[in-house]
Design a protein around this motif. Structure first.
Motif, mmCIF file in Angstrom:
data_model
loop_
_atom_site.group_PDB
_atom_site.id
_atom_site.type_symbol
_atom_site.label_atom_id
_atom_site.label_comp_id
_atom_site.label_asym_id
_atom_site.label_seq_id
_atom_site.Cartn_x
_atom_site.Cartn_y
_atom_site.Cartn_z
ATOM 1 N N ALA A 121 4.938 7.598 10.723
ATOM 2 C CA ALA A 121 6.029 8.128 9.521
ATOM 3 C C ALA A 121 7.084 8.484 9.550
ATOM 4 N N ALA A 122 6.607 9.852 10.052
ATOM 5 C CA ALA A 122 7.108 11.044 9.491
ATOM 6 C C ALA A 122 8.829 11.517 10.729
ATOM 7 N N ALA A 123 8.191 10.577 12.051
ATOM 8 C CA ALA A 123 9.887 9.787 12.973
ATOM 9 C C ALA A 123 10.210 9.503 12.206
ATOM 10 N N ASP A 124 9.973 7.899 11.898
ATOM 11 C CA ASP A 124 10.487 6.708 11.741
ATOM 12 C C ASP A 124 11.188 7.415 9.986
ATOM 13 N N ALA A 125 10.786 8.081 8.876
ATOM 14 C CA ALA A 125 11.708 8.576 8.205
ATOM 15 C C ALA A 125 12.580 9.329 8.577
ATOM 16 N N THR A 126 12.244 10.574 9.587
ATOM 17 C CA THR A 126 13.139 11.785 10.320
ATOM 18 C C THR A 126 14.500 10.706 10.683
ATOM 19 N N VAL A 127 13.553 9.424 11.271
ATOM 20 C CA VAL A 127 15.226 8.619 12.211
ATOM 21 C C VAL A 127 16.413 8.072 11.831
ATOM 22 N N TRP A 128 15.730 7.694 10.149
ATOM 23 C CA TRP A 128 16.599 6.747 9.264
ATOM 24 C C TRP A 128 17.170 7.912 8.072
ATOM 25 N N GLY A 129 16.363 9.034 8.068
ATOM 26 C CA GLY A 129 16.736 9.707 6.872
ATOM 27 C C GLY A 129 17.849 10.584 7.520
ATOM 28 N N ALA A 130 18.156 10.411 9.141
ATOM 29 C CA ALA A 130 18.958 11.716 9.264
ATOM 30 C C ALA A 130 20.382 10.542 9.762
ATOM 31 N N PHE A 131 20.113 9.371 10.366
ATOM 32 C CA PHE A 131 21.189 8.648 10.879
ATOM 33 C C PHE A 131 22.126 7.497 10.348
ATOM 34 N N SER A 132 20.991 7.044 8.704
ATOM 35 C CA SER A 132 21.221 6.041 8.404
ATOM 36 C C SER A 132 22.506 5.732 7.616
ATOM 37 N N ASN A 133 23.397 5.047 7.174
ATOM 38 C CA ASN A 133 25.114 5.434 6.467
ATOM 39 C C ASN A 133 25.651 6.426 7.498
ATOM 40 N N SER A 134 25.465 6.631 8.640
ATOM 41 C CA SER A 134 26.304 7.676 9.544
ATOM 42 C C SER A 134 25.954 8.919 8.687
ATOM 43 N N GLY A 135 24.443 9.178 8.764
ATOM 44 C CA GLY A 135 24.469 9.961 8.356
ATOM 45 C C GLY A 135 24.875 10.931 7.020
ATOM 46 N N GLN A 136 25.963 10.177 6.066
ATOM 47 C CA GLN A 136 26.990 10.472 5.493
ATOM 48 C C GLN A 136 25.900 10.559 3.835
#
Length: 501
Positions: A263-278
């Motif tokens: 869960a932590a890894a999935d949240a990190t990936v989504w939180g860092a890269f979604s919306n191109s990180g913007q």
């Protein structure tokens, strides 16, 4: 202003215009006026009169109009998402997510404004027992909202909606990158409030925003960079115009030894890269307990491999909306690698002319740009810590303080309370953004003031205290005819009430 008087259109200009471009293709998707100082001032004057009419509707009248507005947005959601996609390049699904959250906030603000801002009784105390004490919250008048481009629906509605629910008129300047989204929202509101220009649109660049700050509004709500926020504050200070600032962030994730690593890894990936990180509350730094660090990093790398930015239907996120930000992302990655960091995914070559692909960095020094400065792109740094005390210390060692996330089965609340941020999510990514009753805002260089929730409603109202004498007090305190024995009696009374050791 009468209820039958037609609403004025947004100020028109025969002067300079600018184009709104699709950042994925550079296609022109709209042309808009650059409104001048005089046109902005005229809009504020129209809003001043409209505000009186809007306030006169009362909580129930305004709530009904807000319900109708959210109905329009909901029924035309697909059209709104298309406009967002065309101006930001983000996938329609992401445009829908932010729009749905914005609709939720319209619903909450309209429903709860009376309870939060209506007249409230207050205790008058023993010495003033003959007084009835009440507090009510009155509209400020006209609120200027300066919105961002990264979430052009959700973020400005967090100010616009609450300002409207509190009884104010609003003059809205969207980002020059997303004027079409702003125009769409204002025109949808005009469908349900045709009587007066309660919500007006002005478009342009920084000069137009500066003009709004100096146009006599009663408050400015700004979302954007810390540097621009400071300029807004300086301009507003000349007229003592209050401001609420939602600026940048360098948001951390803490991963404890007992965390759910998937869960932590999935949240990190989504939180860092979604919306191109913007994303101002997106994930930029991760601090992981040494006992689970390697396993966590492996999971993040594995989950990142299939994430890709692009303009095709299979891409998970779109282009960098503001082209100049690509240079910032490239510089931060370059600095991190030059200072001994390693790119497990991506790297300098991941930053192209329009799109930036995911970059996962490890072994990056804490004083590097990639750790200290807001990157606002699809990158993340992951650091090993000996324990969560070190994680908290490093997470707090920043001038920013917006959002944060903690993954821990046992110590989640404790760690969340120790983080110097305005919001913290525990065991889920950015969950505080979807809860309309929670205040949203930061500390330090992330700004101050709050939108959303009861605090957001009160942000756009002034408190009015009223004390009404119900009967003549047996002891007169506020008179020159007061006797010495009265003072002695008061001294004895206050000693009994408050003098205990």
């Amino acid at each position: 202003m009468t209820a039958t008087q037609p609403a004025a259109e947004a100020p028109e200009t025969a002067g300079e215009t600018f184009d709104s471009l699709n950042p994925a293709t550079d296609e022109v998707v709209g042309t808009y006026p650059v409104h001048t100082r005089e046109e902005v001032e005229a809009a504020v004057e129209r809003a001043r009169e409209a505000a009186r009419w809007w306030a006169s509707l009362g909580f129930d009248g305004r709530a009904e109009r807000l319900r109708r507005w959210k109905g329009v947005l909901t029924r035309r959601l697909a059209q709104l998402c298309t406009v967002v996609r065309d101006e930001t390049g983000k996938p329609v699904a992401d445009a829908q997510l932010e729009s749905v959250l914005g609709i939720e906030h319209i619903a909450w603000a309209g429903k709860h404004a009376r309870k939060v801002l209506g007249k409230q009784r207050r205790a008058s105390g023993l010495l003033m027992a003959n007084q009835a004490a009440t507090v009510e919250y009155q509209p400020l008048g006209v609120v200027g909202v300066i919105g961002p481009w990264n979430y052009p629906v959700f973020t400005p509605l967090g100010s616009i909606t609450y300002a409207l629910a509190a009884g104010n008129a609003v003059v809205f300047k969207p980002s020059e990158y997303t004027p079409g989204v702003g125009k769409w929202l204002v025109e949808a509101f005009e469908q349900v409030v045709p009587e007066a220009p309660v919500l007006q649109l002005i478009t342009g660049f920084g000069e137009t925003g500066a003009a709004l700050t100096k146009a006599g509004v009663d408050k400015i709500a700004f979302t954007g960079s810390t540097a621009t926020g400071k300029k807004i504050m300086a301009a507003a200070a000349e007229t003592l115009t209050p401001v609420v600032i939602e600026a940048g962030g360098k948001d951390p994730v803490l991963v404890d030894a007992d965390a759910d690593l998937d869960a932590a890894a999935d949240a990190t990936v989504w939180g860092a890269f979604s919306n191109s990180g913007q994303t101002c509350v997106g994930v930029e730094r991760v601090y992981v307990h040494e006992r689970v660090h390697d396993e966590f990093v492996a999971k993040v790398v594995e989950k990142s491999k299939d994430v890709r930015g692009g303009s095709d239907a299979a891409a998970q996120y779109g282009p960098m909306t503001m082209p100049s930000q690509l240079a910032v992302v490239r510089r931060h990655i370059t600095d991190a690698l030059a200072r001994g960091g390693k790119a497990l995914i991506g790297g300098v070559d991941a930053v192209g002319d329009r799109f930036a692909q995911p970059t996962v960095l490890v072994d990056v020094p804490e004083d590097s740009e990639a750790v200290r400065e807001e990157t606002f792109g699809p990158t993340v740094t992951i650091a090993k810590v000996r324990d969560m005390d070190e994680a908290v210390d490093k997470a707090n060692a920043t001038r920013y303080g917006l959002g944060s996330t903690v993954f821990s089965k046992r110590r989640g609340v404790e760690l969340a309370q120790r983080l110097r941020t305005g919001m913290t999510a525990i065991n889920a990514p950015l969950s505080f953004t979807g809860i309309a009753s929670l205040p949203f805002g930061g500390v330090g260089d992330s700004g101050f003031g709050r939108i959303h929730g009861p605090e957001g409603l009160r942000e756009f109202a002034r408190s009015k205290a009223i004390a009404r004498q119900r009967y003549t007090a047996p002891i007169a305190l506020t008179t020159f005819t007061r006797k010495e024995k009265t003072d002695a009696l008061v001294a004895k009374l206050i000693t009994v009430l408050h003098g205990k050791r």
